[in-house]
Design a protein around this motif. Sequence first.
Motif, mmCIF file in Angstrom:
data_model
loop_
_atom_site.group_PDB
_atom_site.id
_atom_site.type_symbol
_atom_site.label_atom_id
_atom_site.label_comp_id
_atom_site.label_asym_id
_atom_site.label_seq_id
_atom_site.Cartn_x
_atom_site.Cartn_y
_atom_site.Cartn_z
ATOM 1 N N LEU A 34 13.289 -18.193 8.697
ATOM 2 C CA LEU A 34 12.547 -16.999 7.472
ATOM 3 C C LEU A 34 13.198 -15.714 8.276
ATOM 4 C CD1 LEU A 34 9.214 -18.276 7.713
ATOM 5 C CD2 LEU A 34 10.362 -17.910 5.776
ATOM 6 N N THR A 35 12.572 -14.797 7.304
ATOM 7 C CA THR A 35 13.413 -13.643 7.747
ATOM 8 C C THR A 35 12.239 -12.212 7.529
ATOM 9 O OG1 THR A 35 14.271 -12.453 6.125
ATOM 10 C CG2 THR A 35 15.415 -13.779 7.662
ATOM 11 N N GLY A 36 11.915 -11.481 8.351
ATOM 12 C CA GLY A 36 11.131 -10.632 7.853
ATOM 13 C C GLY A 36 10.321 -9.778 9.022
ATOM 14 N N PHE A 37 9.019 -9.817 9.498
ATOM 15 C CA PHE A 37 8.526 -8.440 9.595
ATOM 16 C C PHE A 37 7.491 -8.136 10.034
ATOM 17 C CE2 PHE A 37 8.736 -5.521 6.547
ATOM 18 C CZ PHE A 37 7.830 -5.293 6.309
ATOM 19 N N ALA A 38 6.542 -8.630 10.981
ATOM 20 C CA ALA A 38 4.774 -8.239 11.550
ATOM 21 C C ALA A 38 4.202 -6.321 11.203
ATOM 22 C CB ALA A 38 4.434 -9.292 12.090
ATOM 23 N N LEU A 39 3.575 -6.130 10.536
ATOM 24 C CA LEU A 39 3.407 -4.444 10.997
ATOM 25 C C LEU A 39 2.014 -4.313 10.778
ATOM 26 C CD1 LEU A 39 5.165 -1.713 10.939
ATOM 27 C CD2 LEU A 39 4.111 -2.049 8.229
ATOM 28 N N ASN A 40 1.506 -3.822 11.754
ATOM 29 C CA ASN A 40 0.036 -3.260 12.309
ATOM 30 C C ASN A 40 -0.115 -1.773 11.178
ATOM 31 O OD1 ASN A 40 -1.442 -4.581 13.906
ATOM 32 N ND2 ASN A 40 -1.179 -3.366 16.019
ATOM 33 N N LEU A 41 -1.022 -1.351 10.193
ATOM 34 C CA LEU A 41 -1.537 -0.285 9.419
ATOM 35 C C LEU A 41 -2.614 0.059 9.952
ATOM 36 C CD1 LEU A 41 -1.336 -2.676 5.827
ATOM 37 C CD2 LEU A 41 0.235 -1.840 6.651
ATOM 38 N N ASP A 42 -2.296 1.425 9.385
ATOM 39 C CA ASP A 42 -3.605 1.739 9.530
ATOM 40 C C ASP A 42 -5.291 1.998 9.484
ATOM 41 O OD1 ASP A 42 -1.783 3.427 10.428
ATOM 42 O OD2 ASP A 42 -1.943 4.909 8.840
ATOM 43 N N ASP A 43 -5.302 0.957 9.094
ATOM 44 C CA ASP A 43 -6.646 0.590 8.000
ATOM 45 C C ASP A 43 -7.436 -0.914 9.342
ATOM 46 O OD1 ASP A 43 -5.314 -1.474 6.773
ATOM 47 O OD2 ASP A 43 -6.120 -1.063 4.469
ATOM 48 N N GLY A 44 -6.460 -1.666 9.800
ATOM 49 C CA GLY A 44 -6.681 -2.848 10.954
ATOM 50 C C GLY A 44 -6.584 -3.451 10.130
ATOM 51 N N ARG A 45 -5.602 -3.739 8.967
ATOM 52 C CA ARG A 45 -5.005 -5.066 8.320
ATOM 53 C C ARG A 45 -3.198 -5.233 9.151
ATOM 54 N NH1 ARG A 45 -4.649 -4.982 1.930
ATOM 55 N NH2 ARG A 45 -3.905 -2.410 2.646
ATOM 56 N N VAL A 46 -3.487 -6.543 9.340
ATOM 57 C CA VAL A 46 -1.458 -6.260 9.128
ATOM 58 C C VAL A 46 -0.493 -7.216 8.237
ATOM 59 C CG1 VAL A 46 -0.078 -8.412 10.825
ATOM 60 C CG2 VAL A 46 -2.515 -7.226 12.026
ATOM 61 N N PRO A 83 13.529 -12.572 -2.614
ATOM 62 C CA PRO A 83 14.011 -12.104 -1.467
ATOM 63 C C PRO A 83 14.928 -10.364 -1.806
ATOM 64 C CG PRO A 83 14.053 -14.323 -1.704
ATOM 65 C CD PRO A 83 13.885 -13.989 -2.759
ATOM 66 N N ARG A 84 14.899 -9.758 -1.020
ATOM 67 C CA ARG A 84 15.242 -8.886 -1.943
ATOM 68 C C ARG A 84 16.499 -8.552 -0.338
ATOM 69 N NH1 ARG A 84 10.281 -4.925 -1.790
ATOM 70 N NH2 ARG A 84 8.841 -5.899 -3.850
ATOM 71 N N GLY A 85 16.613 -8.906 1.086
ATOM 72 C CA GLY A 85 16.792 -9.123 1.656
ATOM 73 C C GLY A 85 17.057 -7.973 2.965
ATOM 74 N N GLY A 86 17.996 -7.783 3.508
ATOM 75 C CA GLY A 86 18.186 -6.985 4.596
ATOM 76 C C GLY A 86 17.626 -6.989 5.865
ATOM 77 N N TYR A 87 16.697 -7.941 5.988
ATOM 78 C CA TYR A 87 16.520 -8.012 7.322
ATOM 79 C C TYR A 87 16.996 -9.046 8.278
ATOM 80 C CZ TYR A 87 11.836 -6.873 4.792
ATOM 81 O OH TYR A 87 11.079 -6.560 3.216
ATOM 82 N N GLU A 88 17.578 -9.058 9.397
ATOM 83 C CA GLU A 88 17.637 -9.102 10.639
ATOM 84 C C GLU A 88 16.499 -9.984 11.206
ATOM 85 O OE1 GLU A 88 20.904 -8.429 11.849
ATOM 86 O OE2 GLU A 88 21.400 -7.757 10.328
ATOM 87 N N GLY A 89 16.715 -11.194 11.102
ATOM 88 C CA GLY A 89 15.989 -12.298 11.782
ATOM 89 C C GLY A 89 13.759 -11.683 11.320
ATOM 90 N N PHE A 90 12.834 -11.720 12.489
ATOM 91 C CA PHE A 90 11.485 -11.616 11.848
ATOM 92 C C PHE A 90 11.632 -10.472 13.286
ATOM 93 C CE2 PHE A 90 7.628 -12.219 11.087
ATOM 94 C CZ PHE A 90 6.991 -12.181 9.822
ATOM 95 N N GLN A 91 10.939 -9.438 12.791
ATOM 96 C CA GLN A 91 10.849 -8.655 13.463
ATOM 97 C C GLN A 91 9.007 -8.330 13.976
ATOM 98 O OE1 GLN A 91 12.606 -5.269 12.552
ATOM 99 N NE2 GLN A 91 15.190 -6.303 13.259
ATOM 100 N N VAL A 92 8.261 -7.704 15.282
ATOM 101 C CA VAL A 92 7.406 -6.898 15.343
ATOM 102 C C VAL A 92 7.171 -6.035 15.114
ATOM 103 C CG1 VAL A 92 5.587 -6.375 17.025
ATOM 104 C CG2 VAL A 92 6.459 -9.305 16.605
ATOM 105 N N ARG A 93 6.687 -4.703 14.227
ATOM 106 C CA ARG A 93 6.980 -3.809 14.282
ATOM 107 C C ARG A 93 5.761 -3.179 14.361
ATOM 108 N NH1 ARG A 93 10.720 -3.167 7.985
ATOM 109 N NH2 ARG A 93 11.898 -4.115 8.814
#
Length: 93
Positions: A34-46, A83-93
């Motif tokens: 898996l590639t992609g990311f996890a990101l905190n949103l301003d409204d409290g969701r991830v 898939p759209r591609g363009g991710y390097e690994g799986f990141q925390v943003r």
Amino acid sequence: MSDEARITAWVRGRVQGVGFRWFTRENALEIGGLTGFALNLDDGRVQVVAEGPRENCHRLLDWLRSGDTPGRVDGVTEIWDTPRGGYEGFQVR
């Protein structure tokens, strides 16, 4: 139906400030492929975006809903796409 998929999931609950993004990354790496990311949103969701084998995306989504996550998940909304591609690994943003 393609074997490769993209999932975008919005996780709500007490999911910020509890290591949720880090554990999501670790779980994605453990599942593998898996590639992609996890990101905190301003409204409290991830927001979690993952691309890879469809079965592995399902496994990550199952984990997000499992109750084995840090914090407290009150719900997960997801959208499946190609898939759209363009991710390097799986990141925390």
